[in-house]
Design a protein around this motif. Structure first.
Motif, PDB file in Angstrom:
ATOM      1  N   PRO A   1       0.827  -1.215   0.000  1.00 41.86           N
ATOM      2  CA  PRO A   1       0.000   0.000   0.000  1.00 41.86           C
ATOM      3  C   PRO A   1       0.854   1.256   0.000  1.00 41.86           C
ATOM      4  O   PRO A   1       1.964   1.275   0.532  1.00 41.86           O
ATOM      5  N   THR A   2       0.318   2.300  -0.598  1.00 42.16           N
ATOM      6  CA  THR A   2       1.080   3.538  -0.739  1.00 42.16           C
ATOM      7  C   THR A   2       1.004   4.422   0.491  1.00 42.16           C
ATOM      8  O   THR A   2       1.800   5.351   0.618  1.00 42.16           O
ATOM      9  N   GLY A   3       0.062   4.196   1.389  1.00 40.80           N
ATOM     10  CA  GLY A   3      -0.059   5.006   2.590  1.00 40.80           C
ATOM     11  C   GLY A   3       0.326   4.233   3.840  1.00 40.80           C
ATOM     12  O   GLY A   3       1.162   3.333   3.792  1.00 40.80           O
ATOM     13  N   ARG A   4      -0.288   4.583   4.953  1.00 45.50           N
ATOM     14  CA  ARG A   4      -0.009   3.933   6.225  1.00 45.50           C
ATOM     15  C   ARG A   4      -0.926   2.733   6.444  1.00 45.50           C
ATOM     16  O   ARG A   4      -2.018   2.652   5.882  1.00 45.50           O
ATOM     17  N   VAL A   5      -0.451   1.831   7.292  1.00 48.53           N
ATOM     18  CA  VAL A   5      -1.258   0.723   7.797  1.00 48.53           C
ATOM     19  C   VAL A   5      -1.180   0.774   9.312  1.00 48.53           C
ATOM     20  O   VAL A   5      -0.085   0.754   9.876  1.00 48.53           O
ATOM     21  N   SER A   6      -2.324   0.883   9.960  1.00 47.94           N
ATOM     22  CA  SER A   6      -2.327   0.994  11.419  1.00 47.94           C
ATOM     23  C   SER A   6      -3.115  -0.148  12.045  1.00 47.94           C
ATOM     24  O   SER A   6      -4.278  -0.384  11.693  1.00 47.94           O
ATOM     25  N   LEU A   7      -2.457  -0.851  12.974  1.00 46.00           N
ATOM     26  CA  LEU A   7      -3.095  -1.916  13.753  1.00 46.00           C
ATOM     27  C   LEU A   7      -2.961  -1.622  15.238  1.00 46.00           C
ATOM     28  O   LEU A   7      -2.993  -2.545  16.057  1.00 46.00           O
ATOM     29  N   SER A   8      -2.842  -0.377  15.597  1.00 48.94           N
ATOM     30  CA  SER A   8      -2.633  -0.011  16.994  1.00 48.94           C
ATOM     31  C   SER A   8      -3.767  -0.542  17.871  1.00 48.94           C
ATOM     32  O   SER A   8      -4.944  -0.355  17.574  1.00 48.94           O
ATOM     33  N   ARG A   9      -3.367  -1.255  18.918  1.00 50.69           N
ATOM     34  CA  ARG A   9      -4.284  -1.810  19.930  1.00 50.69           C
ATOM     35  C   ARG A   9      -5.295  -2.800  19.351  1.00 50.69           C
ATOM     36  O   ARG A   9      -6.324  -3.073  19.960  1.00 50.69           O
ATOM     37  N   ALA A  10      -5.006  -3.344  18.184  1.00 46.71           N
ATOM     38  CA  ALA A  10      -5.849  -4.407  17.639  1.00 46.71           C
ATOM     39  C   ALA A  10      -5.553  -5.711  18.370  1.00 46.71           C
ATOM     40  O   ALA A  10      -4.438  -5.936  18.850  1.00 46.71           O
TER      41      ALA A  10
END
Length: 525
Positions: free
Chosen positions: A318-327
Motif C-alpha cells: 500500500p502507498t499510505g499507512r497501515v495501522s493496527l494499533s491496539r488491535a
C-alpha cells in the motif's frame, strides 16, 4: 376494486391485471441494446408506467384474484416521476428488472416484505430506517446519485453485487450508518465513486466486497466502517471476473452461478482511505489479493479491531499507512508485500496469538521489516513477536528478536550508551548470547596463562608464596569475587602489572554484562 382507475394508460391497466394475478409484466422490445436501462435511447409511452401507479399498487392495490398471490413483477419499464413509498406498508412481493427510473425512489420509514430491483437504473434510493422482513436486492443496478440506508433493518440478506453507485452531494455513494442486516451483506464486484459509510453497522452473517472497486475524492475515505460488527467474516479480497455467469437467472448465489476456479480474477481495489476502527469480526477479517492506493496522509486503519483471524495478504504494498494499533488478533496471516516501510506502520499495543506467514517471510527479513516499518523505536512490537515465537517453541528465534530490539534501541542512545551497548552486544549479545561470555573468558584466560607462563611475577613474601601456577594465577585475576589463592601472593611489576590489571578489568566487564543480561532475562521471564 376489480378494474383499474380511470385515466390509466394501456400499459398501466395491463400491469394492474398482472399484479392481481402475481404474473410478470414484460415491456422489453427484445433488442438487448434498446432494453439496456443505461442506454441513451428513449423509451416511449408504450413502455412508460407512472411512479404513482406503482405506489398505488403497492400501498393500496387491489386484492389478488382467487387462488393467486398479488405481487409486482415488472420488466423493462420506464418509470416516470418520484416513486414515493415513504412511511408506507408494502405487503406484496416486489421484483423490478431492467427498469429505468426517471427520478429517485423514496422508501424512508417504509415497511416491506421482500424488495428486489435487478439491473435497474435509478437516480437515487432514499431508504433510511427502511424495515424489511425479507431480502433487499439491488444487483447490477446503476444508482447515479447514491443509496441511503441509514438505520435500515434488513430481515434476511442485502445484495448489491455488480452495482454501479455514484456519490451524492456529500460524496457518499452508500450512506448506511447504523444498518442492521440479519444475514449476509454482499457487495461483490461493485463500482463506487464516493464513500461507503457503514459506521456502527451490524451484519449477522458475512460482509463481502470481493472484487469491488471503491474510489473517493483525494483526501477522503472510500470505506468508513468504524465500529462495524460482522458475526462471520469480512471479505476485502479478489473475485472471479467471470462470476455470475448466468446473471439473468433467478436468485441462486448472487443471481447466477460463480465461474470456475480457472477464471481470471480481479482484486479488491480501494483508492482512498479505509477505516475499520473498533470493528468486531466473529470469524475472520480477510484482506487478500487487495490493492490500496492511499494518499500521503491516508491509511488502512484497523485500530482496535478484534478478530480470531486477520489475513493481510495484499497484491502490492500500500502507498499510505497501515495501522493496527491496539488491535487484538488470534492468527495473523501476512506477506512481506503487505507492509509499507519508512515508519508507515502503526503497531502500538497490537497483540496477536500466532503468526502464520502466507509466503516466504524469514525471520531476518521480518526483523528488517520491523526496524524499517516502525520509524521511531518502540519495544512492544519486538516483545510481541518474541512472545509469539516462544509460544511456537522457537526460543532461538525469540532471542534473535530480543537482540534486534536492543540493537534498534542502541541506535537512539547517546555516544557513551552506544559504546556500552556495543560492548554488551559483542561480549554476551545483551545476555541473549551467554555462550559468548564463556568463549571470551576462555580466550582471555588462555592468553593470560600463556603470558604469565613466560613472565612469572615475584612473590610478595618469598617464604609464604604458594607453588607458582600461571593458569591458576590468570584465572584468579579474571574471575571477580573468587579467590583461588594466587592473586594476593604475587607482586607483578612493569608490563606484568599492566597485563594483570587488564585481566582484572576485563573480568569485571564480562561479569557485569553477564549479570545485566541475566537480570533482563529474569525480568522478561
Amino acid at each position: 376494486m376489480a378494474q383499474p382507475p380511470d385515466g390509466w394508460s394501456e400499459p398501466e391497466r395491463r400491469l394492474w391485471t398482472a399484479f392481481r394475478r402475481g404474473e410478470v409484466y414484460d415491456l422489453r422490445v427484445g433488442v438487448p441494446e434498446e432494453d439496456d436501462p443505461a442506454s441513451s435511447g428513449p423509451w416511449g409511452p408504450e413502455r412508460t408506467v407512472r411512479a404513482e401507479v406503482l405506489a398505488h399498487l403497492l400501498l393500496g392495490g387491489p386484492a389478488a384474484e382467487s387462488g393467486r398471490v398479488a405481487s409486482l413483477k415488472l420488466i423493462g419499464a420506464y418509470v416516470s416521476g418520484d416513486l414515493d413509498l415513504a412511511g408506507g406498508q408494502v405487503s406484496a412481493y416486489v421484483e423490478l428488472r431492467g427498469c429505468r427510473f426517471e427520478r429517485k425512489i423514496l422508501m424512508s420509514e417504509c415497511r416491506a416484505g421482500t424488495l428486489r430491483l435487478i439491473g435497474c437504473l435509478v437516480p437515487r434510493i432514499e431508504a433510511s430506517r427502511l424495515a424489511t422482513e425479507g431480502d433487499l436486492h439491488l444487483p447490477r443496478c446503476v444508482l447515479t446519485s447514491g443509496l441511503r440506508l441509514t438505520d435500515a433493518r434488513i430481515g434476511t440478506d442485502l445484495l448489491l453485487n455488480q452495482a454501479i453507485i455514484g456519490g451524492d452531494r456529500h460524496d457518499r455513494a452508500i450512506a448506511a450508518d447504523g444498518l442492521t442486516v440479519s444475514q449476509d451483506m454482499e457487495a461483490e464486484l461493485i463500482r463506487c465513486t464516493g464513500e461507503i459509510s457503514l459506521r456502527s453497522a451490524r451484519i449477522g452473517g458475512r460482509l463481502s466486497l470481493r472484487g469491488s472497486s471503491l474510489r473517493a475524492r483525494p483526501g477522503r475515505l472510500c470505506l468508513n466502517a468504524a465500529r462495524i460488527s460482522v458475526e462471520h467474516t469480512l471479505y476485502l479480497s479478489r473475485a472471479w471476473l467471470g462470476g455470475w455467469r448466468s446473471s439473468l437467472s433467478d436468485y441462486g448465489t448472487g443471481y447466477g452461478e460463480r465461474a470456475g476456479a480457472d477464471s481470471r480474477t480481479v482484486p479488491f481495489r480501494a483508492r482512498g482511505g479505509v477505516r475499520l476502527d473498533d470493528g468486531r469480526f466473529g470469524n475472520a477479517c480477510l484482506i487478500d489479493r487487495a490493492e490500496f492506493r492511499l494518499g500521503a496522509d491516508q491509511e488502512l486503519s484497523l485500530r482496535r479491531i478484534q478478530t480470531p483471524e486477520l489475513r493481510l495478504c495484499l497484491s502490492q504494498t500500500p502507498t499510505g499507512r497501515v495501522s493496527l494499533s491496539r488491535a487484538r488478533v488470534g492468527n495473523l496471516i501476512d506477506t512481506p508485500e503487505s507492509w509499507p516501510g519508512g515508519g508507515k506502520v502503526g503497531l502500538t499495543g497490537f497483540t496477536y496469538e500466532s503468526l502464520r506467514p502466507a509466503a516466504d517471510f524469514p525471520l531476518r527479513r521480518r526483523i528488517a521489516w520491523l526496524d524499517d516499518a516502525l520509524g521511531d523505536f518502540r519495544p512492544e512490537p519486538y516483545e510481541q513477536l518474541a512472545a509469539v515465537l516462544r509460544r511456537d517453541g522457537l526460543d532461538e528465534d525469540a532471542r534473535e528478536v530480543q537482540l534486534a530490539k536492543q540493537r534498534r534501541r542502541r541506535a537512539g542512545l547517546p555516544l557513551l550508551g552506544r559504546l556500552w551497548g556495543r560492548l554488551q552486544d559483542v561480549t554476551v549479545g545483551y545476555g541473549y548470547r551467554p555462550a559468548r561470555a564463556a568463549l571470551w573468558m576462555a580466550l582471555l584466560w588462555a592468553l593470560g596463562a600463556a603470558y604469565f607462563a613466560g613472565h612469572p611475577p615475584q612473590p610478595l613474601k618469598a617464604d609464604e608464596a604458594p607453588h607458582w601456577n600461571a593458569a591458576l594465577y590468570a584465572m584468579d585475576l579474571l574471575l571477580p569475587l573468587i579467590d583461588l589463592g594466587q592473586d594476593g601472593a604475587w607482586k607483578p611489576a612493569g608490563a606484568d602489572q599492566w597485563a594483570a590489571g587488564a585481566l582484572v578489568l576485563l573480568g569485571w566487564v564480562l561479569a557485569t554484562t553477564v549479570a545485566a543480561g541475566a537480570t533482563r532475562l529474569l525480568r522478561r521471564g
